[in-house]
Write a protein that holds these residues in place. Structure first.
Motif, short mmCIF file in Angstrom:
data_model
loop_
_atom_site.label_atom_id
_atom_site.label_comp_id
_atom_site.label_asym_id
_atom_site.label_seq_id
_atom_site.Cartn_x
_atom_site.Cartn_y
_atom_site.Cartn_z
N LEU A 53 0.83 -1.20 0.00
CA LEU A 53 0.00 0.00 0.00
C LEU A 53 0.87 1.25 0.00
O LEU A 53 0.68 2.16 -0.82
CB LEU A 53 -0.93 0.00 1.22
N ALA A 54 1.83 1.30 0.91
CA ALA A 54 2.70 2.47 1.03
C ALA A 54 3.45 2.73 -0.27
O ALA A 54 3.47 3.87 -0.77
CB ALA A 54 3.69 2.28 2.18
N LYS A 55 4.04 1.71 -0.84
CA LYS A 55 4.80 1.89 -2.08
C LYS A 55 3.90 2.33 -3.23
O LYS A 55 4.29 3.17 -4.05
CB LYS A 55 5.55 0.61 -2.43
N GLY A 56 2.69 1.81 -3.28
CA GLY A 56 1.74 2.24 -4.31
C GLY A 56 1.38 3.71 -4.17
O GLY A 56 1.32 4.45 -5.15
N VAL A 57 1.15 4.13 -2.93
CA VAL A 57 0.85 5.54 -2.67
C VAL A 57 2.04 6.41 -3.04
O VAL A 57 1.90 7.45 -3.69
CB VAL A 57 0.42 5.75 -1.19
N PHE A 58 3.24 5.98 -2.65
CA PHE A 58 4.44 6.76 -2.97
C PHE A 58 4.62 6.89 -4.48
O PHE A 58 4.95 7.97 -4.98
CB PHE A 58 5.69 6.12 -2.35
N GLU A 59 4.38 5.81 -5.21
CA GLU A 59 4.50 5.86 -6.67
C GLU A 59 3.49 6.83 -7.27
O GLU A 59 3.79 7.58 -8.19
CB GLU A 59 4.32 4.47 -7.28
N GLN A 60 2.28 6.81 -6.72
CA GLN A 60 1.23 7.70 -7.24
C GLN A 60 1.58 9.16 -6.94
O GLN A 60 1.42 10.03 -7.79
CB GLN A 60 -0.12 7.34 -6.64
N ILE A 61 2.08 9.43 -5.74
CA ILE A 61 2.49 10.79 -5.38
C ILE A 61 3.62 11.26 -6.30
O ILE A 61 3.60 12.39 -6.79
CB ILE A 61 2.91 10.85 -3.90
N GLU A 62 4.57 10.37 -6.54
CA GLU A 62 5.68 10.70 -7.42
C GLU A 62 5.15 11.05 -8.82
O GLU A 62 5.57 12.04 -9.42
CB GLU A 62 6.63 9.51 -7.49
#
Length: 91
Positions: A53-62
């Motif tokens: 979840l965290a990595k997916g959110v980080f990728e989306q923010i990026e």
């Protein structure tokens, strides 16, 4: 990865799972997206779903190109575990 849904009207990112929704809540401080809380269904705790979840959110923010600051201890831990996220968030 399971589809991650950004729901700005609900101030969150949501990742549907068979056990229920995993979420990262957000709030805005000026032009900075603050990430104060992450939660996964209790049945998924300890399975890696939170990191996913965290990595997916980080990728989306990026991809969104916005400034962001994780304040949730779990999200900070994940961010500090990878140089890519360290650079993105300055942690």
């Amino acid at each position: 990865m399971t589809d991650l849904i950004y729901e700005p009207d609900k101030n969150r990112f949501r990742m549907p799972t068979p056990a229920g929704d995993a979420i990262v809540s957000i709030r805005w401080e000026g032009d900075v997206m603050v990430l104060p809380h992450a939660e996964v269904p209790s049945a998924l705790r300890g399975t890696g779903a939170g990191a996913k979840l965290a990595k997916g959110v980080f990728e989306q923010i990026e991809a969104m190109g916005v400034k962001a600051r994780p304040t949730c201890p779990f999200l900070l831990k994940v961010a500090k575990s990878d140089p890519r996220w360290q650079n993105l968030f300055g942690v």
